[in-house]
Design a protein around this motif. Sequence first.
Motif, PDB file in Angstrom:
ATOM      1  N   ASN A   3       0.688  -1.196  -0.009  1.00  0.00           N
ATOM      2  CA  ASN A   3       0.062   0.127   0.047  1.00  0.00           C
ATOM      3  C   ASN A   3       0.711   1.192  -0.142  1.00  0.00           C
ATOM      4  N   ALA A   4       2.166   1.017  -0.478  1.00  0.00           N
ATOM      5  CA  ALA A   4       3.083   2.445  -0.189  1.00  0.00           C
ATOM      6  C   ALA A   4       2.469   3.336  -1.375  1.00  0.00           C
ATOM      7  N   GLN A   5       2.844   4.663  -0.840  1.00  0.00           N
ATOM      8  CA  GLN A   5       2.454   5.815  -1.839  1.00  0.00           C
ATOM      9  C   GLN A   5       3.881   6.232  -2.376  1.00  0.00           C
ATOM     10  N   LEU A   6       3.500   6.574  -3.643  1.00  0.00           N
ATOM     11  CA  LEU A   6       4.689   7.577  -4.257  1.00  0.00           C
ATOM     12  C   LEU A   6       4.138   8.746  -5.190  1.00  0.00           C
ATOM     13  N   PHE A   7       4.579   9.868  -4.880  1.00  0.00           N
ATOM     14  CA  PHE A   7       4.094  11.149  -5.531  1.00  0.00           C
ATOM     15  C   PHE A   7       2.659  11.269  -5.429  1.00  0.00           C
ATOM     16  N   GLY A   8       2.147  10.898  -4.312  1.00  0.00           N
ATOM     17  CA  GLY A   8       0.587  10.894  -4.011  1.00  0.00           C
ATOM     18  C   GLY A   8      -0.193   9.830  -4.886  1.00  0.00           C
ATOM     19  N   PHE A   9       0.246   9.031  -5.581  1.00  0.00           N
ATOM     20  CA  PHE A   9      -0.104   7.838  -6.094  1.00  0.00           C
ATOM     21  C   PHE A   9       0.134   6.482  -5.546  1.00  0.00           C
ATOM     22  N   PRO A  10      -0.782   5.546  -5.664  1.00  0.00           N
ATOM     23  CA  PRO A  10      -0.326   4.299  -5.278  1.00  0.00           C
ATOM     24  C   PRO A  10       0.916   3.636  -5.944  1.00  0.00           C
ATOM     25  N   ALA A  11       1.853   3.069  -5.311  1.00  0.00           N
ATOM     26  CA  ALA A  11       3.401   2.791  -5.781  1.00  0.00           C
ATOM     27  C   ALA A  11       3.053   2.235  -7.192  1.00  0.00           C
ATOM     28  N   GLU A  12       2.311   1.395  -7.438  1.00  0.00           N
ATOM     29  CA  GLU A  12       2.114   0.530  -8.789  1.00  0.00           C
ATOM     30  C   GLU A  12       2.108   1.677  -9.744  1.00  0.00           C
TER      31      GLU A  12
END
Length: 415
Positions: A3-12
């Motif tokens: 469930n990690a977040q990147l740049f405000g999006f889901p990591a996927e």
Amino acid sequence: MQNAQLFGFPAEKGRWLFVLLGLIINICLGSIYAWSVFVTPLTQYFTTEYGKVVTANEILMPFSVFLAAFALAMPLVGKFIDQLGPRKMMIIGGFLTGCGWLLASMVTSVEMLYLVYGVIGGAGVGISYGVPVALATRWFPDKRGFAVGLALLGFGFSAFISANIAGILIPMIGVMSTFRIFGVAFLVIITLCALPLRFPESGWAPAGWTLHPTSAAETCECDRARMIRTPTFYGLWVCYFIGCLAGLMAISIAQPVGVEVIGITPVFATALVGVFAIFNGGGRPVFGWLTDHLRPARAAVLSFLLIAGSSLLLWLVPSEITYVVSFCILWGCLGGWLAIAPTATARFFGTCDYPRCYGIVFLAYGAGAIAGPQLAGFIKTTTGGYSGVFPYIIVLALMGAAIGFFLLKPIQRHN
């Protein structure tokens, strides 16, 4: 972790921004591939400003030194990518890259170019280059070859941008001022793009994804010491060397072949270098995808057959059409090897020690960088023309196809 977040999006989804940043960074790093555009202006500059006669080999040597320093830096700094993290390593590498171009604008001899442009600039690229590759292999276990290829697309595509910019700037402000502008731009762009970079948490994987049984069976998590004891490593290293040797021979002489062998104008030949760069960049995601789906050996053999066929065509039927088609293929296949090799390294040897493992494999690129342009220059000097380069490429490519077919196989677990 899923469930990690990147740049405000889901990591996927957010992880694709790392690919975009890697692509932008590699556009800066890959400007070395526009070197053939600098060859004639530099030769004229040293002759008119300092009265020095510069040979073909001497003016190609900074290109070779740059690529050799690039390749040597990779295994030396591989462990620091994990220790310092991708952000710090990219900032260090970007600083050296920009300084190499800036200092090149101040030299008074070709020999000084070997040091400031070749060694300093090349080492900076070597430090930087491994970061987007390592990021892609860790953030994209499900699409490794394609993601690596996309990130590296910028490195090959760079010549399309940098060759055309240099072609405009050099007549306007001179070759040395062009070096200076490139250096400042690289310092700023690479530093800004480096700031968000980071690796995933240990054990992260895309939601719902599991490793395919075939890939799991073919992958053995090796450290560098174990990798270099396997026949697969030597097969991959030699294939990578041959693929880069043939490709870099072609890239280093792309413009002069068009002018001296085919008879097109220098302006048109310079413009075509940019077109070839599109294929060099495009070859990376294409061959990365092929390596994911066909496995490394088949992708390697296909690359070598294309190299041999295009060289044979240009050697036997030299014309404007065969020149354009053949060099598009040659540049594309060189780009392809910059995706095949890192993907195959992760496929065969895993990612637990990936920066150091791929650093050793990448030495093959450095060996090709030294041998390729110098062999092309030697052939030109001894024969008076560049046409004799292509029979050598044909033989090398056929050797590479045979080695790839027999040696690029998953390693045995008991090795």
